[in-house]
Design a protein around this motif. Sequence first.
Motif, PDB file in Angstrom:
ATOM      1  N   LEU A  23      40.773  34.916  22.180  1.00  0.00           N
ATOM      2  CA  LEU A  23      40.400  35.997  21.125  1.00  0.00           C
ATOM      3  C   LEU A  23      40.707  36.887  20.142  1.00  0.00           C
ATOM      4  CD1 LEU A  23      38.363  36.858  24.750  1.00  0.00           C
ATOM      5  CD2 LEU A  23      37.146  35.767  22.426  1.00  0.00           C
ATOM      6  N   SER A  24      42.022  36.539  20.710  1.00  0.00           N
ATOM      7  CA  SER A  24      42.611  37.000  19.894  1.00  0.00           C
ATOM      8  C   SER A  24      42.800  36.680  18.517  1.00  0.00           C
ATOM      9  CB  SER A  24      44.088  37.299  19.702  1.00  0.00           C
ATOM     10  OG  SER A  24      44.997  36.217  20.482  1.00  0.00           O
ATOM     11  N   LYS A  25      42.674  35.063  18.105  1.00  0.00           N
ATOM     12  CA  LYS A  25      43.075  34.092  17.237  1.00  0.00           C
ATOM     13  C   LYS A  25      41.591  34.927  16.367  1.00  0.00           C
ATOM     14  CE  LYS A  25      46.760  31.198  18.680  1.00  0.00           C
ATOM     15  NZ  LYS A  25      46.768  29.716  19.494  1.00  0.00           N
ATOM     16  N   HIS A  26      40.549  34.545  17.202  1.00  0.00           N
ATOM     17  CA  HIS A  26      39.834  34.347  16.392  1.00  0.00           C
ATOM     18  C   HIS A  26      39.292  35.903  15.644  1.00  0.00           C
ATOM     19  CE1 HIS A  26      34.985  34.109  16.245  1.00  0.00           C
ATOM     20  NE2 HIS A  26      34.432  35.278  16.610  1.00  0.00           N
ATOM     21  N   TRP A  27      40.058  36.999  16.227  1.00  0.00           N
ATOM     22  CA  TRP A  27      39.790  37.957  15.806  1.00  0.00           C
ATOM     23  C   TRP A  27      40.127  38.289  14.374  1.00  0.00           C
ATOM     24  CZ3 TRP A  27      43.291  41.831  14.202  1.00  0.00           C
ATOM     25  CH2 TRP A  27      43.672  43.232  13.942  1.00  0.00           C
ATOM     26  N   ARG A  30      38.658  36.038  12.247  1.00  0.00           N
ATOM     27  CA  ARG A  30      37.774  37.458  11.332  1.00  0.00           C
ATOM     28  C   ARG A  30      38.201  38.471  10.145  1.00  0.00           C
ATOM     29  NH1 ARG A  30      31.974  36.128  12.982  1.00  0.00           N
ATOM     30  NH2 ARG A  30      31.890  38.577  12.249  1.00  0.00           N
ATOM     31  N   ARG A  31      39.323  39.032  10.831  1.00  0.00           N
ATOM     32  CA  ARG A  31      39.518  40.258   9.808  1.00  0.00           C
ATOM     33  C   ARG A  31      40.163  40.351   9.472  1.00  0.00           C
ATOM     34  NH1 ARG A  31      41.026  44.294   8.189  1.00  0.00           N
ATOM     35  NH2 ARG A  31      41.041  46.288   8.890  1.00  0.00           N
ATOM     36  N   LEU A  32      41.423  38.897   9.162  1.00  0.00           N
ATOM     37  CA  LEU A  32      42.374  39.024   8.256  1.00  0.00           C
ATOM     38  C   LEU A  32      42.215  37.922   7.333  1.00  0.00           C
ATOM     39  CD1 LEU A  32      45.426  39.406  10.919  1.00  0.00           C
ATOM     40  CD2 LEU A  32      44.586  41.679   9.647  1.00  0.00           C
ATOM     41  N   GLY A  33      41.247  36.862   7.680  1.00  0.00           N
ATOM     42  CA  GLY A  33      41.249  35.919   7.175  1.00  0.00           C
ATOM     43  C   GLY A  33      41.357  36.427   4.939  1.00  0.00           C
ATOM     44  N   LEU A  44      55.568  46.573  12.034  1.00  0.00           N
ATOM     45  CA  LEU A  44      55.355  46.157  13.051  1.00  0.00           C
ATOM     46  C   LEU A  44      53.399  45.722  12.558  1.00  0.00           C
ATOM     47  CD1 LEU A  44      53.379  44.244  15.285  1.00  0.00           C
ATOM     48  CD2 LEU A  44      53.041  46.243  16.065  1.00  0.00           C
ATOM     49  N   GLN A  45      53.185  44.851  11.768  1.00  0.00           N
ATOM     50  CA  GLN A  45      51.364  44.018  11.150  1.00  0.00           C
ATOM     51  C   GLN A  45      51.019  43.402  11.191  1.00  0.00           C
ATOM     52  OE1 GLN A  45      53.746  44.125   6.706  1.00  0.00           O
ATOM     53  NE2 GLN A  45      53.838  42.174   7.324  1.00  0.00           N
ATOM     54  N   LEU A  46      50.056  43.594  11.315  1.00  0.00           N
ATOM     55  CA  LEU A  46      49.205  42.120  11.341  1.00  0.00           C
ATOM     56  C   LEU A  46      48.726  41.799  10.270  1.00  0.00           C
ATOM     57  CD1 LEU A  46      46.962  43.909  14.597  1.00  0.00           C
ATOM     58  CD2 LEU A  46      49.451  42.598  14.709  1.00  0.00           C
ATOM     59  N   ARG A  47      49.155  40.184  10.002  1.00  0.00           N
ATOM     60  CA  ARG A  47      49.128  39.735   8.710  1.00  0.00           C
ATOM     61  C   ARG A  47      49.174  38.256   9.302  1.00  0.00           C
ATOM     62  NH1 ARG A  47      52.488  36.675   5.578  1.00  0.00           N
ATOM     63  NH2 ARG A  47      54.645  37.301   7.376  1.00  0.00           N
ATOM     64  N   VAL A 137      56.394  35.279  12.468  1.00  0.00           N
ATOM     65  CA  VAL A 137      54.890  35.397  12.762  1.00  0.00           C
ATOM     66  C   VAL A 137      54.812  35.139  13.313  1.00  0.00           C
ATOM     67  CG1 VAL A 137      52.881  35.974  11.989  1.00  0.00           C
ATOM     68  CG2 VAL A 137      54.845  36.352  10.408  1.00  0.00           C
ATOM     69  N   PHE A 138      53.973  35.538  15.233  1.00  0.00           N
ATOM     70  CA  PHE A 138      53.560  34.874  16.142  1.00  0.00           C
ATOM     71  C   PHE A 138      52.006  35.302  17.162  1.00  0.00           C
ATOM     72  CE2 PHE A 138      56.142  38.656  17.853  1.00  0.00           C
ATOM     73  CZ  PHE A 138      54.743  39.161  18.369  1.00  0.00           C
ATOM     74  N   ASN A 139      51.933  34.925  17.550  1.00  0.00           N
ATOM     75  CA  ASN A 139      50.538  34.566  18.156  1.00  0.00           C
ATOM     76  C   ASN A 139      50.925  35.097  19.917  1.00  0.00           C
ATOM     77  OD1 ASN A 139      50.958  31.876  19.470  1.00  0.00           O
ATOM     78  ND2 ASN A 139      49.489  31.561  17.608  1.00  0.00           N
TER      79      ASN A 139
END
Length: 175
Positions: A23-27, A30-33, A44-47, A137-139
Amino acid sequence: MRGVPRAGLVGGVAAVIIVVDQLSKHWALRRLGDFSTIEVVGSLQLRLTWNTGTAFSLGDDLNLGPIIAVLALLVVGWLLWSGHSARRPGAVAAGLVAGGAVGNLIDRALRSGPNGQPVGFMGGAVVDFVDLQWWPVFNVADAGIVVGAFLLVVVSMFEPRTDAPGDDPPAGDDG
């Protein structure tokens, strides 16, 4: 006792990690694509990034990622069979490692390469998006594997020794 005394707990923890990871990878896709970055707090950043290598994007050109994930699952199988997951902390740790390995295997098996490049079976890239800027970077799956492995080490340091491998834990000990 040989066998799988806490297989349900291992499977439950693994299932939670797999679902949250996917679910987090799907998000993230969609959001960071669009290659945007979300600043969260501190470093901390989301990239969005794509990992075609092993853990922490090592060996991108060697295609060892699927092999490492399968080896992680074999280790979890051994933990179940050997009784190391007989106590709750060991079972949770094994579930974290198994869930993380399966989460990343799903990416390898079902996702394309970076930027949608077609790839063969198990050649897909793993979606990574948690960037501390001082760590690779990780998941969620990666976090499950690392936390689970650390917990396994801690649990094994405090696990009481038995006379023979595979002996039952003391009666009434639920971990």
